[in-house]
Design a protein around this motif. Structure first.
Motif, mmCIF file in Angstrom:
data_model
loop_
_atom_site.group_PDB
_atom_site.id
_atom_site.type_symbol
_atom_site.label_atom_id
_atom_site.label_comp_id
_atom_site.label_asym_id
_atom_site.label_seq_id
_atom_site.Cartn_x
_atom_site.Cartn_y
_atom_site.Cartn_z
ATOM 1 N N ALA A 76 0.787 -1.230 0.000
ATOM 2 C CA ALA A 76 0.000 0.000 0.000
ATOM 3 C C ALA A 76 0.822 1.285 0.000
ATOM 4 O O ALA A 76 0.309 2.352 -0.313
ATOM 5 C CB ALA A 76 -0.936 -0.001 1.211
ATOM 6 N N SER A 77 2.099 1.194 0.358
ATOM 7 C CA SER A 77 2.985 2.360 0.326
ATOM 8 C C SER A 77 4.412 1.848 0.365
ATOM 9 O O SER A 77 4.645 0.657 0.609
ATOM 10 C CB SER A 77 2.720 3.280 1.526
ATOM 11 N N GLY A 78 5.353 2.750 0.156
ATOM 12 C CA GLY A 78 6.761 2.361 0.274
ATOM 13 C C GLY A 78 7.058 1.860 1.677
ATOM 14 O O GLY A 78 7.743 0.849 1.857
ATOM 15 N N MET A 79 6.539 2.555 2.685
ATOM 16 C CA MET A 79 6.785 2.128 4.070
ATOM 17 C C MET A 79 6.168 0.761 4.340
ATOM 18 O O MET A 79 6.747 -0.048 5.065
ATOM 19 C CB MET A 79 6.247 3.165 5.066
ATOM 20 N N ALA A 80 4.990 0.489 3.768
ATOM 21 C CA ALA A 80 4.372 -0.831 3.954
ATOM 22 C C ALA A 80 5.251 -1.914 3.323
ATOM 23 O O ALA A 80 5.352 -3.025 3.856
ATOM 24 C CB ALA A 80 2.969 -0.854 3.352
ATOM 25 N N VAL A 101 19.052 7.645 5.582
ATOM 26 C CA VAL A 101 18.024 7.085 4.696
ATOM 27 C C VAL A 101 16.760 7.924 4.801
ATOM 28 O O VAL A 101 16.675 8.855 5.603
ATOM 29 C CB VAL A 101 17.653 5.624 5.068
ATOM 30 N N TYR A 102 15.772 7.552 4.027
ATOM 31 C CA TYR A 102 14.455 8.172 4.106
ATOM 32 C C TYR A 102 14.037 8.249 5.581
ATOM 33 O O TYR A 102 14.108 7.249 6.308
ATOM 34 C CB TYR A 102 13.463 7.337 3.298
ATOM 35 N N GLY A 103 13.586 9.421 6.029
ATOM 36 C CA GLY A 103 13.299 9.656 7.447
ATOM 37 C C GLY A 103 12.336 8.664 8.078
ATOM 38 O O GLY A 103 12.431 8.358 9.262
ATOM 39 N N VAL A 173 18.319 -3.086 -1.380
ATOM 40 C CA VAL A 173 18.615 -1.717 -1.821
ATOM 41 C C VAL A 173 17.317 -0.965 -2.108
ATOM 42 O O VAL A 173 16.450 -1.455 -2.842
ATOM 43 C CB VAL A 173 19.513 -1.719 -3.083
ATOM 44 N N ASP A 174 17.182 0.209 -1.516
ATOM 45 C CA ASP A 174 16.071 1.100 -1.841
ATOM 46 C C ASP A 174 16.483 1.893 -3.085
ATOM 47 O O ASP A 174 17.392 2.724 -3.028
ATOM 48 C CB ASP A 174 15.779 2.034 -0.655
ATOM 49 N N ASN A 175 15.822 1.604 -4.192
ATOM 50 C CA ASN A 175 16.209 2.167 -5.497
ATOM 51 C C ASN A 175 15.272 3.296 -5.943
ATOM 52 O O ASN A 175 15.193 3.629 -7.123
ATOM 53 C CB ASN A 175 16.198 1.026 -6.534
ATOM 54 N N HIS A 195 11.095 -0.152 -3.647
ATOM 55 C CA HIS A 195 10.730 1.152 -4.183
ATOM 56 C C HIS A 195 9.527 1.694 -3.453
ATOM 57 O O HIS A 195 8.618 0.941 -3.118
ATOM 58 C CB HIS A 195 10.265 1.059 -5.647
ATOM 59 N N SER A 196 9.525 3.005 -3.283
ATOM 60 C CA SER A 196 8.264 3.679 -3.072
ATOM 61 C C SER A 196 7.787 3.966 -4.496
ATOM 62 O O SER A 196 8.339 4.826 -5.178
ATOM 63 C CB SER A 196 8.504 4.979 -2.298
ATOM 64 N N THR A 197 6.756 3.242 -4.959
ATOM 65 C CA THR A 197 6.263 3.477 -6.335
ATOM 66 C C THR A 197 5.575 4.836 -6.428
ATOM 67 O O THR A 197 5.313 5.334 -7.520
ATOM 68 C CB THR A 197 5.277 2.380 -6.797
ATOM 69 N N THR A 198 5.278 5.397 -5.253
ATOM 70 C CA THR A 198 4.736 6.753 -5.137
ATOM 71 C C THR A 198 5.561 7.758 -5.947
ATOM 72 O O THR A 198 5.028 8.770 -6.396
ATOM 73 C CB THR A 198 4.805 7.165 -3.636
ATOM 74 N N LYS A 199 6.845 7.478 -6.112
ATOM 75 C CA LYS A 199 7.783 8.443 -6.682
ATOM 76 C C LYS A 199 7.900 8.237 -8.203
ATOM 77 O O LYS A 199 6.913 8.327 -8.899
ATOM 78 C CB LYS A 199 9.120 8.344 -5.944
ATOM 79 N N PHE A 200 9.106 7.926 -8.701
ATOM 80 C CA PHE A 200 9.301 7.923 -10.156
ATOM 81 C C PHE A 200 8.495 6.846 -10.882
ATOM 82 O O PHE A 200 8.073 7.054 -12.020
ATOM 83 C CB PHE A 200 10.783 7.758 -10.505
#
Ligand SMILES: *Cc1c(COP(=O)(O)O)cnc(C)c1O
Length: 383
Positions: A76-80, A101-103, A173-175, A195-200
């Motif tokens: 449901a999200s990158g964090m999930a 890293v991402y906060g 790896v977080d890409n 990935h957070s697909t939210t992004k690119f």
């Protein structure tokens, strides 16, 4: 053997084949919670939508192909996705994490997962020896984000993967910052990619999502089990948004990269800017590594305005660049790490890794670059 298709072709066609039922060229959104069974146990492979959904299956095939993994699992999200990856661990296991890293990652690790007996150590993964030294008997995963957020520091994926392999640790790896178009961690030896697909990958700032791409059958099995059991899966509509977004990933990334290089050069020359962090600049301390493990420099840039006051003066003036959290959309997004993405770290935590109050991070979009120059110039004039 058939030659592997090119990246752009895969992004448009893998998992995105026409619908076998109707011929619809676009993958349909299967808005259903359940599936009919002909008789007990006889069905078409789909039983309940938490377990699987055809729109999701298509996206998972597509993203696995783009990262060169064996399968992928969307959440449901990158964090999930990051949380799901961590639930593959057991109490007593140890994870090594890049210190910058991402906060949201240290917040999840230290304030939630540490309550369940997982152990975390933060090291500067840009220094290979630090990873080696941090590995303990119970270390299971090394979690690396490269380039980092917001300092744009790189970690050498191939070198870290060799250490991890030798010591029986999996490398994740977080890409998110580069997308598979510019960086392929699995080719460089990573065991899983996040990935957070939210992004690119989605690219249009209109939906949250996350993915874990894996390389082994046992990882795939565990991740599918976590999707089914914990249930933080990506909805069919959000899957469809990512399927649509990813079709233009190649052209978007090419333009992001062109604009990113141009804006970095512009800021680097600007009198009001004290320092620019961008791996594409020849004076970036890891410019050589960037050229080695990335095929583009992307569009994430951080720069120093000198103080919180200066940052605010500038940010208030911007008209084309949008002030807000997040990144990777077609629109230029600009943010202030100390008060936004990295507020949770606290002043001490930020200082320890070198995040200052004057830092501004920009995710350069794909607008006409002259308009971005003009906007940034008039913003910086307020300092
Ligand atoms: C945004 C982001 C995340 C978290 O993803 P969400 O979709 O916001 O939950 C994780 N890692 C990186 C590098 C990110 O930029």
């Amino acid at each position: 053997m058939k030659k592997d298709r090119g990246f752009a072709t895969k992004s448009i066609h893998t998992g995105q084949e026409p619908d076998p039922l109707t011929g619809a060229v676009t993958v349909p959104i299967y808005a259903t919670s359940t599936y009919v069974q002909e008789e007990i146990g006889k069905h078409k492979g789909y039983e309940y939508a938490r377990v699987s959904n055809p729109t999701r299956t298509r996206l998972e095939q597509n993203l696995a192909a783009l990262e060169g993994g064996s399968s992928s699992h969307v959440f449901a999200s990158g964090m999930a996705a990051i949380n799901a990856m961590c639930t593959m661990l057991k109490a007593g296991d140890h994870l090594i994490c890049s210190h910058n890293v991402y906060g949201g990652v240290p917040r999840l690790f230290d304030q939630i997962l540490s309550n369940y007996g997982l152990e975390f150590t933060y090291v500067d993964t840009s220094e290979i020896g630090a990873v080696d030294r941090a590995i303990k008997r119970n270390t299971k995963i090394a979690y690396v984000e490269t380039p980092t957020n917001p300092l744009m520091t790189l970690s050498d994926i191939a070198a870290i993967s060799r250490i991890c392999r030798r010591r029986g640790v999996e490398l994740v790896v977080d890409n998110t910052f580069l997308s598979p178009y510019f960086q392929q961690p699995i080719r460089l030896g990573a065991d899983m990619v996040i990935h957070s697909t939210t992004k690119f990958l989605n690219g249009h700032s209109d939906g949250l999502g996350g993915v874990v791409v894996c390389t082994k059958a046992e990882q795939a099995e565990k991740l599918a089990f976590i999707q089914k059991s914990a249930g933080a899966i990506l909805s069919p509509f959000e899957c469809w948004l990512v399927l649509r977004g990813v079709k233009t990933l190649s052209v978007r990334m090419q333009q992001h990269d062109r604009n990113g290089r141009a804006v970095a050069a512009f800021l680097n020359k600007h009198k009001k800017v004290k320092k620019v962090y961008y791996p594409g600049l020849p004076d970036h301390p890891q410019h050589q590594l960037a050229k080695q493990q990335m095929t583009g420099f992307g569009s994430m840039i951080t720069f120093e305005t000198g103080s919180l006051k200066n940052a605010n003066k500038m940010l208030r003036k911007l008209r084309v660049c949008t002030l807000g959290e997040s990144l990777g959309g077609v629109e230029t997004l600009i943010s202030h790490p100390a008060t936004m993405t990295h507020a949770a770290l606290g002043e001490k935590g930020r200082k320890a890794i070198g995040i200052t109050d004057g830092m501004v991070r920009i995710s350069v979009g794909i607008e006409d670059v002259e308009d971005l120059f003009e906007d940034l110039d008039q913003g910086l004039a307020a300092i």
